[in-house]
Design a protein around this motif. Structure first.
Motif, PDB file in Angstrom:
ATOM      1  N   GLN A  11       0.636  -1.036  -0.116  1.00 29.19           N
ATOM      2  CA  GLN A  11      -0.188   0.003  -0.016  1.00 29.19           C
ATOM      3  C   GLN A  11       0.986   1.297   0.024  1.00 29.19           C
ATOM      4  N   ALA A  12       0.299   2.351   0.093  1.00 30.40           N
ATOM      5  CA  ALA A  12       1.116   3.802  -0.026  1.00 30.40           C
ATOM      6  C   ALA A  12       1.802   4.006   1.046  1.00 30.40           C
ATOM      7  N   ASN A  13       1.542   3.309   2.415  1.00 30.32           N
ATOM      8  CA  ASN A  13       2.145   3.505   3.345  1.00 30.32           C
ATOM      9  C   ASN A  13       3.334   2.392   3.547  1.00 30.32           C
ATOM     10  N   GLY A  14       3.387   1.475   2.681  1.00 25.19           N
ATOM     11  CA  GLY A  14       4.261   0.362   2.709  1.00 25.19           C
ATOM     12  C   GLY A  14       3.756  -0.807   3.216  1.00 25.19           C
ATOM     13  N   ASP A  15       2.589  -0.818   3.755  1.00 23.56           N
ATOM     14  CA  ASP A  15       1.871  -2.295   4.187  1.00 23.56           C
ATOM     15  C   ASP A  15       1.906  -3.134   3.197  1.00 23.56           C
ATOM     16  N   HIS A  16       1.947  -4.575   3.288  1.00 26.09           N
ATOM     17  CA  HIS A  16       1.532  -5.581   2.648  1.00 26.09           C
ATOM     18  C   HIS A  16       0.293  -6.150   3.303  1.00 26.09           C
ATOM     19  N   GLU A  17      -1.081  -5.928   2.701  1.00 29.48           N
ATOM     20  CA  GLU A  17      -2.118  -6.566   3.370  1.00 29.48           C
ATOM     21  C   GLU A  17      -2.468  -8.023   3.202  1.00 29.48           C
ATOM     22  N   VAL A  18      -2.848  -8.693   4.301  1.00 35.48           N
ATOM     23  CA  VAL A  18      -3.442  -9.733   4.305  1.00 35.48           C
ATOM     24  C   VAL A  18      -4.904 -10.087   4.054  1.00 35.48           C
ATOM     25  N   HIS A  19      -5.329 -10.959   3.138  1.00 32.56           N
ATOM     26  CA  HIS A  19      -6.815 -10.977   2.782  1.00 32.56           C
ATOM     27  C   HIS A  19      -6.995 -12.446   2.711  1.00 32.56           C
ATOM     28  N   THR A  20      -8.465 -12.343   2.767  1.00 32.96           N
ATOM     29  CA  THR A  20      -9.225 -13.953   2.951  1.00 32.96           C
ATOM     30  C   THR A  20      -9.746 -14.322   1.718  1.00 32.96           C
ATOM     31  N   LEU A  35      -0.721 -18.040   1.847  1.00 36.78           N
ATOM     32  CA  LEU A  35      -0.219 -18.197   3.093  1.00 36.78           C
ATOM     33  C   LEU A  35      -0.636 -19.633   3.803  1.00 36.78           C
ATOM     34  N   GLY A  36      -1.856 -19.807   3.454  1.00 37.10           N
ATOM     35  CA  GLY A  36      -2.313 -21.076   4.038  1.00 37.10           C
ATOM     36  C   GLY A  36      -3.798 -20.904   4.877  1.00 37.10           C
ATOM     37  N   ASP A  37      -4.180 -22.157   5.362  1.00 32.83           N
ATOM     38  CA  ASP A  37      -5.471 -22.020   5.989  1.00 32.83           C
ATOM     39  C   ASP A  37      -5.169 -21.955   7.460  1.00 32.83           C
ATOM     40  N   PHE A  38      -5.937 -20.908   7.918  1.00 37.22           N
ATOM     41  CA  PHE A  38      -5.957 -20.671   9.400  1.00 37.22           C
ATOM     42  C   PHE A  38      -7.369 -20.528   9.839  1.00 37.22           C
ATOM     43  N   THR A  39      -7.313 -20.502  11.495  1.00 36.22           N
ATOM     44  CA  THR A  39      -8.733 -20.178  12.008  1.00 36.22           C
ATOM     45  C   THR A  39      -8.920 -18.928  12.169  1.00 36.22           C
ATOM     46  N   SER A  40      -7.869 -17.963  12.263  1.00 41.51           N
ATOM     47  CA  SER A  40      -7.914 -16.585  12.507  1.00 41.51           C
ATOM     48  C   SER A  40      -6.796 -15.874  11.654  1.00 41.51           C
ATOM     49  N   CYS A  41      -6.767 -14.493  11.506  1.00 42.98           N
ATOM     50  CA  CYS A  41      -6.041 -13.723  10.580  1.00 42.98           C
ATOM     51  C   CYS A  41      -4.368 -13.680  11.408  1.00 42.98           C
ATOM     52  N   ALA A  42      -4.562 -13.604  12.780  1.00 44.03           N
ATOM     53  CA  ALA A  42      -3.214 -13.652  13.605  1.00 44.03           C
ATOM     54  C   ALA A  42      -2.266 -14.609  13.090  1.00 44.03           C
ATOM     55  N   PRO A  43      -2.325 -15.850  12.824  1.00 49.25           N
ATOM     56  CA  PRO A  43      -1.218 -16.798  12.480  1.00 49.25           C
ATOM     57  C   PRO A  43      -1.004 -16.335  10.864  1.00 49.25           C
ATOM     58  N   VAL A  45      -0.828 -13.367   9.652  1.00 48.18           N
ATOM     59  CA  VAL A  45       0.080 -12.411   9.353  1.00 48.18           C
ATOM     60  C   VAL A  45       1.264 -12.358   9.951  1.00 48.18           C
ATOM     61  N   VAL A  46       1.566 -13.574  10.776  1.00 44.52           N
ATOM     62  CA  VAL A  46       2.891 -14.036  11.281  1.00 44.52           C
ATOM     63  C   VAL A  46       3.305 -14.634  10.003  1.00 44.52           C
ATOM     64  N   TYR A  51       7.639 -13.023   4.748  1.00 45.60           N
ATOM     65  CA  TYR A  51       7.916 -12.531   3.441  1.00 45.60           C
ATOM     66  C   TYR A  51       8.275 -11.074   3.338  1.00 45.60           C
ATOM     67  N   TYR A  52       7.370 -10.388   4.168  1.00 37.98           N
ATOM     68  CA  TYR A  52       7.337  -8.936   4.125  1.00 37.98           C
ATOM     69  C   TYR A  52       7.768  -8.394   5.593  1.00 37.98           C
ATOM     70  N   ARG A  53       8.424  -7.424   5.876  1.00 31.60           N
ATOM     71  CA  ARG A  53       8.495  -7.044   7.049  1.00 31.60           C
ATOM     72  C   ARG A  53       7.312  -6.164   7.549  1.00 31.60           C
ATOM     73  N   GLN A  54       6.784  -5.337   6.867  1.00 31.70           N
ATOM     74  CA  GLN A  54       5.676  -4.628   7.106  1.00 31.70           C
ATOM     75  C   GLN A  54       4.397  -4.966   6.559  1.00 31.70           C
ATOM     76  N   VAL A  55       3.565  -5.639   7.545  1.00 21.10           N
ATOM     77  CA  VAL A  55       2.283  -6.571   7.217  1.00 21.10           C
ATOM     78  C   VAL A  55       1.053  -6.026   8.058  1.00 21.10           C
TER      79      VAL A  55
END
Length: 68
Positions: A11-20, A35-43, A45-46, A51-55
């Motif tokens: 994004q303009a601010n440098g974030d690489h966004e995580v989506h479902t 990234l994989g299948d997860f029960t929540s977004c927290a894992p 994002v980890v 891959y990217y420092r700013q997520v």
């Protein structure tokens, strides 16, 4: 469980966004990394931080992982 992806394009601010799967703001197939299948977004994002420092979680589909 949901399938999570990270946008290769920052994004303009440098974030690489995580989506479902199904998010209206999901990047095109060539612009995302599975990234994989997860029960929540927290894992997801980890995992994206391998891959990217700013997520960040998408405001719309991963709001609990979205920071301002």
């Amino acid at each position: 469980m949901a399938r999570y992806y990270v946008n290769k394009n920052a994004q303009a601010n440098g974030d690489h966004e995580v989506h479902t799967t199904g998010c209206s703001f999901m990047p095109a197939q060539e612009n995302r990394i599975y990234l994989g299948d997860f029960t929540s977004c927290a894992p997801a994002v980890v995992e994206a931080q391998r891959y990217y420092r700013q997520v960040n979680g998408c405001y719309y589909c991963c709001n609990s992982c979205h920071t301002q």
